[in-house]
Design a protein around this motif. Structure first.
Motif, PDB file in Angstrom:
ATOM      1  N   MET A 102      16.016 -43.271  17.303  1.00  0.00           N
ATOM      2  CA  MET A 102      15.252 -43.204  16.062  1.00  0.00           C
ATOM      3  C   MET A 102      15.851 -44.065  14.960  1.00  0.00           C
ATOM      4  SD  MET A 102      12.788 -41.212  16.880  1.00  0.00           S
ATOM      5  CE  MET A 102      12.067 -40.756  15.304  1.00  0.00           C
ATOM      6  N   PHE A 103      16.918 -44.800  15.273  1.00  0.00           N
ATOM      7  CA  PHE A 103      17.587 -45.653  14.289  1.00  0.00           C
ATOM      8  C   PHE A 103      17.296 -47.112  14.640  1.00  0.00           C
ATOM      9  CE2 PHE A 103      19.787 -41.647  14.378  1.00  0.00           C
ATOM     10  CZ  PHE A 103      20.103 -41.390  13.049  1.00  0.00           C
ATOM     11  N   PRO A 104      16.399 -47.773  13.921  1.00  0.00           N
ATOM     12  CA  PRO A 104      15.965 -49.124  14.313  1.00  0.00           C
ATOM     13  C   PRO A 104      16.966 -50.234  14.027  1.00  0.00           C
ATOM     14  CG  PRO A 104      14.846 -48.448  12.303  1.00  0.00           C
ATOM     15  CD  PRO A 104      15.622 -47.257  12.779  1.00  0.00           C
ATOM     16  N   TYR A 105      17.960 -49.986  13.172  1.00  0.00           N
ATOM     17  CA  TYR A 105      18.892 -51.046  12.782  1.00  0.00           C
ATOM     18  C   TYR A 105      20.311 -50.677  13.203  1.00  0.00           C
ATOM     19  CZ  TYR A 105      14.806 -51.631   9.804  1.00  0.00           C
ATOM     20  OH  TYR A 105      13.516 -51.732   9.354  1.00  0.00           O
ATOM     21  N   VAL A 106      20.974 -51.606  13.914  1.00  0.00           N
ATOM     22  CA  VAL A 106      22.324 -51.363  14.416  1.00  0.00           C
ATOM     23  C   VAL A 106      23.214 -52.533  14.006  1.00  0.00           C
ATOM     24  CG1 VAL A 106      23.767 -51.007  16.447  1.00  0.00           C
ATOM     25  CG2 VAL A 106      21.455 -50.038  16.370  1.00  0.00           C
ATOM     26  N   LEU A 107      24.369 -52.208  13.395  1.00  0.00           N
ATOM     27  CA  LEU A 107      25.341 -53.200  12.950  1.00  0.00           C
ATOM     28  C   LEU A 107      26.687 -52.896  13.602  1.00  0.00           C
ATOM     29  CD1 LEU A 107      23.076 -53.249  10.743  1.00  0.00           C
ATOM     30  CD2 LEU A 107      24.845 -53.825   9.091  1.00  0.00           C
ATOM     31  N   ASP A 108      27.406 -53.964  13.993  1.00  0.00           N
ATOM     32  CA  ASP A 108      28.650 -53.787  14.747  1.00  0.00           C
ATOM     33  C   ASP A 108      29.776 -54.653  14.221  1.00  0.00           C
ATOM     34  OD1 ASP A 108      28.604 -51.892  16.857  1.00  0.00           O
ATOM     35  OD2 ASP A 108      27.283 -53.170  18.019  1.00  0.00           O
ATOM     36  N   ASP A 109      30.984 -54.097  14.192  1.00  0.00           N
ATOM     37  CA  ASP A 109      32.221 -54.864  14.161  1.00  0.00           C
ATOM     38  C   ASP A 109      33.299 -54.024  14.814  1.00  0.00           C
ATOM     39  OD1 ASP A 109      33.172 -53.109  12.205  1.00  0.00           O
ATOM     40  OD2 ASP A 109      33.600 -54.665  10.722  1.00  0.00           O
ATOM     41  N   ASN A 110      34.565 -54.401  14.668  1.00  0.00           N
ATOM     42  CA  ASN A 110      35.631 -53.700  15.379  1.00  0.00           C
ATOM     43  C   ASN A 110      35.996 -52.356  14.748  1.00  0.00           C
ATOM     44  OD1 ASN A 110      37.514 -53.686  17.562  1.00  0.00           O
ATOM     45  ND2 ASN A 110      39.165 -54.138  16.125  1.00  0.00           N
ATOM     46  N   ALA A 111      35.543 -52.106  13.532  1.00  0.00           N
ATOM     47  CA  ALA A 111      35.839 -50.843  12.859  1.00  0.00           C
ATOM     48  C   ALA A 111      34.717 -49.830  13.039  1.00  0.00           C
ATOM     49  CB  ALA A 111      36.096 -51.084  11.370  1.00  0.00           C
ATOM     50  N   TYR A 112      33.473 -50.290  12.868  1.00  0.00           N
ATOM     51  CA  TYR A 112      32.341 -49.369  12.857  1.00  0.00           C
ATOM     52  C   TYR A 112      31.175 -49.889  13.694  1.00  0.00           C
ATOM     53  CZ  TYR A 112      34.668 -47.715   8.573  1.00  0.00           C
ATOM     54  OH  TYR A 112      35.579 -47.248   7.670  1.00  0.00           O
ATOM     55  N   ARG A 113      30.412 -48.950  14.215  1.00  0.00           N
ATOM     56  CA  ARG A 113      29.064 -49.216  14.709  1.00  0.00           C
ATOM     57  C   ARG A 113      28.143 -48.378  13.830  1.00  0.00           C
ATOM     58  NH1 ARG A 113      26.405 -50.961  19.390  1.00  0.00           N
ATOM     59  NH2 ARG A 113      24.398 -49.962  19.803  1.00  0.00           N
ATOM     60  N   LEU A 114      27.308 -49.045  13.029  1.00  0.00           N
ATOM     61  CA  LEU A 114      26.450 -48.365  12.069  1.00  0.00           C
ATOM     62  C   LEU A 114      25.000 -48.404  12.542  1.00  0.00           C
ATOM     63  CD1 LEU A 114      27.867 -49.891   8.748  1.00  0.00           C
ATOM     64  CD2 LEU A 114      28.583 -47.790   9.904  1.00  0.00           C
ATOM     65  N   GLN A 115      24.340 -47.256  12.489  1.00  0.00           N
ATOM     66  CA  GLN A 115      22.927 -47.163  12.825  1.00  0.00           C
ATOM     67  C   GLN A 115      22.181 -46.615  11.608  1.00  0.00           C
ATOM     68  OE1 GLN A 115      24.085 -45.848  17.405  1.00  0.00           O
ATOM     69  NE2 GLN A 115      22.507 -44.723  16.315  1.00  0.00           N
ATOM     70  N   PHE A 116      21.078 -47.270  11.241  1.00  0.00           N
ATOM     71  CA  PHE A 116      20.326 -46.883  10.050  1.00  0.00           C
ATOM     72  C   PHE A 116      18.904 -46.481  10.419  1.00  0.00           C
ATOM     73  CE2 PHE A 116      23.626 -49.722   8.422  1.00  0.00           C
ATOM     74  CZ  PHE A 116      24.110 -48.991   7.342  1.00  0.00           C
ATOM     75  N   ALA A 172      34.381 -55.683   3.193  1.00  0.00           N
ATOM     76  CA  ALA A 172      35.227 -56.657   3.877  1.00  0.00           C
ATOM     77  C   ALA A 172      34.735 -56.943   5.292  1.00  0.00           C
ATOM     78  CB  ALA A 172      36.663 -56.145   3.926  1.00  0.00           C
ATOM     79  N   HIS A 173      33.506 -56.555   5.585  1.00  0.00           N
ATOM     80  CA  HIS A 173      32.977 -56.648   6.939  1.00  0.00           C
ATOM     81  C   HIS A 173      31.861 -57.686   7.014  1.00  0.00           C
ATOM     82  CE1 HIS A 173      34.940 -52.733   8.029  1.00  0.00           C
ATOM     83  NE2 HIS A 173      34.783 -52.542   6.732  1.00  0.00           N
ATOM     84  N   VAL A 174      31.847 -58.445   8.114  1.00  0.00           N
ATOM     85  CA  VAL A 174      30.717 -59.305   8.450  1.00  0.00           C
ATOM     86  C   VAL A 174      30.139 -58.758   9.751  1.00  0.00           C
ATOM     87  CG1 VAL A 174      29.924 -61.636   8.959  1.00  0.00           C
ATOM     88  CG2 VAL A 174      31.798 -61.289   7.344  1.00  0.00           C
ATOM     89  N   PHE A 175      29.145 -57.879   9.622  1.00  0.00           N
ATOM     90  CA  PHE A 175      28.609 -57.165  10.779  1.00  0.00           C
ATOM     91  C   PHE A 175      27.663 -58.043  11.592  1.00  0.00           C
ATOM     92  CE2 PHE A 175      29.546 -53.579   7.898  1.00  0.00           C
ATOM     93  CZ  PHE A 175      30.263 -52.765   8.752  1.00  0.00           C
ATOM     94  N   GLU A 176      27.709 -57.859  12.897  1.00  0.00           N
ATOM     95  CA  GLU A 176      26.679 -58.408  13.771  1.00  0.00           C
ATOM     96  C   GLU A 176      25.470 -57.484  13.698  1.00  0.00           C
ATOM     97  OE1 GLU A 176      25.772 -59.237  18.531  1.00  0.00           O
ATOM     98  OE2 GLU A 176      27.601 -58.190  17.900  1.00  0.00           O
ATOM     99  N   VAL A 177      24.299 -58.043  13.433  1.00  0.00           N
ATOM    100  CA  VAL A 177      23.055 -57.268  13.453  1.00  0.00           C
ATOM    101  C   VAL A 177      22.471 -57.394  14.851  1.00  0.00           C
ATOM    102  CG1 VAL A 177      20.763 -56.965  12.469  1.00  0.00           C
ATOM    103  CG2 VAL A 177      22.656 -57.689  10.998  1.00  0.00           C
ATOM    104  N   ARG A 178      22.281 -56.270  15.501  1.00  0.00           N
ATOM    105  CA  ARG A 178      21.830 -56.269  16.886  1.00  0.00           C
ATOM    106  C   ARG A 178      20.325 -56.465  16.982  1.00  0.00           C
ATOM    107  NH1 ARG A 178      26.028 -54.492  20.122  1.00  0.00           N
ATOM    108  NH2 ARG A 178      24.756 -55.492  21.731  1.00  0.00           N
ATOM    109  N   ASP A 179      19.888 -56.947  18.133  1.00  0.00           N
ATOM    110  CA  ASP A 179      18.465 -57.223  18.334  1.00  0.00           C
ATOM    111  C   ASP A 179      17.667 -55.975  18.700  1.00  0.00           C
ATOM    112  OD1 ASP A 179      19.756 -56.978  20.791  1.00  0.00           O
ATOM    113  OD2 ASP A 179      18.371 -58.323  21.808  1.00  0.00           O
ATOM    114  N   LYS A 180      18.349 -54.874  18.988  1.00  0.00           N
ATOM    115  CA  LYS A 180      17.670 -53.625  19.352  1.00  0.00           C
ATOM    116  C   LYS A 180      18.238 -52.480  18.535  1.00  0.00           C
ATOM    117  CE  LYS A 180      16.594 -54.852  24.167  1.00  0.00           C
ATOM    118  NZ  LYS A 180      17.093 -56.227  24.096  1.00  0.00           N
ATOM    119  N   GLY A 181      17.387 -51.481  18.310  1.00  0.00           N
ATOM    120  CA  GLY A 181      17.839 -50.277  17.646  1.00  0.00           C
ATOM    121  C   GLY A 181      18.414 -49.290  18.637  1.00  0.00           C
ATOM    122  N   ALA A 182      18.642 -48.064  18.174  1.00  0.00           N
ATOM    123  CA  ALA A 182      19.180 -47.002  19.032  1.00  0.00           C
ATOM    124  C   ALA A 182      18.393 -45.722  18.745  1.00  0.00           C
ATOM    125  CB  ALA A 182      20.666 -46.789  18.776  1.00  0.00           C
TER     126      ALA A 182
END
Length: 449
Positions: free
Chosen positions: A120-134, A108-118
């Motif tokens: 050792m985690f190159p992919y970062v996704l954000d919304d109001n529930a979660y910040r996901l790093q892959f 049910a989420h439409v995450f923003e994909v960030r332009d920078k990683g964090a």
């Protein structure tokens, strides 16, 4: 299920669970005797009070988990990694209108994909529930590192969130184990008649190396102890903090517990990082949640105490415990910390309150400048002035105003998680290749390219 032995959450003794207030009082008294004998401390808060008002100096409103950071072992699907890599490149585009399509829809989420990683985690996704790093597939790192928002933790229990999060992450890769806790923050929100600035730094008896006091605009805002360490504590004016933190949802939750607008709410918060949880042998979320009483007891009786300094006694460990600290140490984590909020949205859109205040401020400023008094007349003139101003700027940039307006809305939709931009356009392949070649060419010609 085989039950594992409970980890030792004290320095030299186990912290039992499911105890009555009287049992915990006896435990702490026994611990006090042991530490008095060893010369460590002379007074430890007793846990004899229930989670209700204790005189005028302590009335708890809510307590629970404020911040939760979880890691999941597993491996990212190759096609998902490729897609995330493409979307990260879109987010890094020099053309701002292309950045609007750096989004990933999951559940049910439409995450923003960030332009920078964090890290050792190159992919970062954000919304109001979660910040996901892959992490990248095939790495020894956890597949995913997730930060759960404090607002979501007011809406759902940590156990339910873990189940939901695991199901969500299974859309990204293969999860091989239950969640490990990288960090957990426990809090108590309370009303108190005690002046939180009435003591000095020396009143804090702690194993930490730093104690600091803060103020905002000349108004005392709180204390921090041990920031940067594996355990840290904050005691701060939460009503002051939410004036800028956009956590106004707390006001309604406090009101349900009898809070009124004229009362100042203080928050006592302990942060436990992975290192201390590993020391206690409680890495898994289910294990941490079953030992919250032990963690709180360790933090408030062994790691940190607020005392009433005795200038005649040079041994600070013998100073009596402040009555407020006895009260906060008595919170029973076996009890329900307060009802969960009934509503939550994963969207990060501004509220009507914020938008209307900004619009009203702009409108009244325009009316004052133009000496206008009628709302409808002023709104009409302001709208025309707004259009003329931005149409001129957009034409200078080489794009029609209507298209610039759509692009800005898409960018805001990405930031607010409100619009799945790719789903709004019938030719997604064209979007991936550059969004709109006509607009690109128009810009190029307008710039003399």
């Amino acid at each position: 299920m085989i039950k594992k032995p409970r980890p030792d959450l004290g320095s030299n003794h186990e912290q039992p669970q499911n105890r009555s207030p009287e049992g915990r009082s006896s435990e702490l008294a026994a611990g006090e005797d042991r530490r008095r004998t060893s010369g460590e401390v002379d007074a430890v808060p007793s846990n004899t009070a229930s989670n209700t008002c204790i005189g005028d100096f302590f009335r708890p409103l809510r307590w629970g988990v404020d911040s939760l950071y979880l890691s999941f072992q597993g491996d990212l699907f190759r096609d998902v990694e490729q897609r995330l890599n493409e979307l990260k490149a879109v987010a890094q585009s020099s053309e701002t209108h292309e950045q609007a399509f750096a989004q990933y829809e999951a559940g049910a989420h439409v995450f923003e994909v960030r332009d920078k990683g964090a890290g050792m985690f190159p992919y970062v996704l954000d919304d109001n529930a979660y910040r996901l790093q892959f992490s990248r597939s095939g790495k020894k790192l956890p597949m995913a590192y997730a930060k759960v928002s404090s607002e979501y933790l007011c809406h759902k229990s940590a156990q339910d969130i873990e189940s939901e999060l695991r199901a969500l992450l299974e859309e990204f890769g293969e999860i091989t184990d239950s969640a490990n806790v990288s960090r957990i923050d426990l809090y108590v929100d309370f009303v108190s008649s005690v002046d939180m600035e009435s003591w000095t730094r020396s009143a804090w008896v702690t194993r930490a190396s730093s104690v600091n006091a803060y103020s905002v605009g000349g108004r005392f805002s709180g204390w921090t102890v041990g920031l940067g360490g594996v355990i840290a504590c904050r005691l701060y004016d939460k009503t002051l903090e939410i004036e800028t933190s956009k956590k106004g949802y707390l006001r309604a939750l406090w009101s349900e517990q009898g809070w009124t607008d004229d009362q100042k709410v203080w928050r006592l918060e302990f942060q436990f990082r992975r290192e201390v949880l590993d020391q206690k042998g409680i890495q898994k979320l289910y294990s941490v949640l079953s030992h919250l009483n032990g963690l709180w007891s360790y933090a408030t009786t062994e790691w940190l105490r607020l005392t009433e300094p005795n200038p005649d006694d040079k041994t600070r460990a013998r100073w009596p415990v402040h009555p407020l600290w006895i009260a906060v140490a008595s919170v029973d984590w076996e009890d329900d910390g307060a009802p969960l909020s009934k509503r939550f949205s994963p969207l990060r859109a501004p509220s009507d309150d914020g938008l209307c205040k900004m619009a009203f401020s702009a409108l009244t400023s325009f009316m004052a400048r133009e000496c206008l008094w009628d709302f409808n007349e002023a709104w009409h003139y302001l709208g025309n002035r707004l259009y003329d101003y931005h149409a001129t700027r957009s034409n200078f940039q080489g794009i029609p105003f209507e298209q610039m307006l759509v692009e800005r809305v898409r960018l805001k939709g990405r930031k607010f998680n409100t619009i799945n931009n790719a789903a709004e356009i019938p030719h997604e392949d064209r979007i991936r290749e550059g969004y709109d070649e006509v607009a690109r060419e128009y810009r190029k010609q307008s710039r003399g390219g």
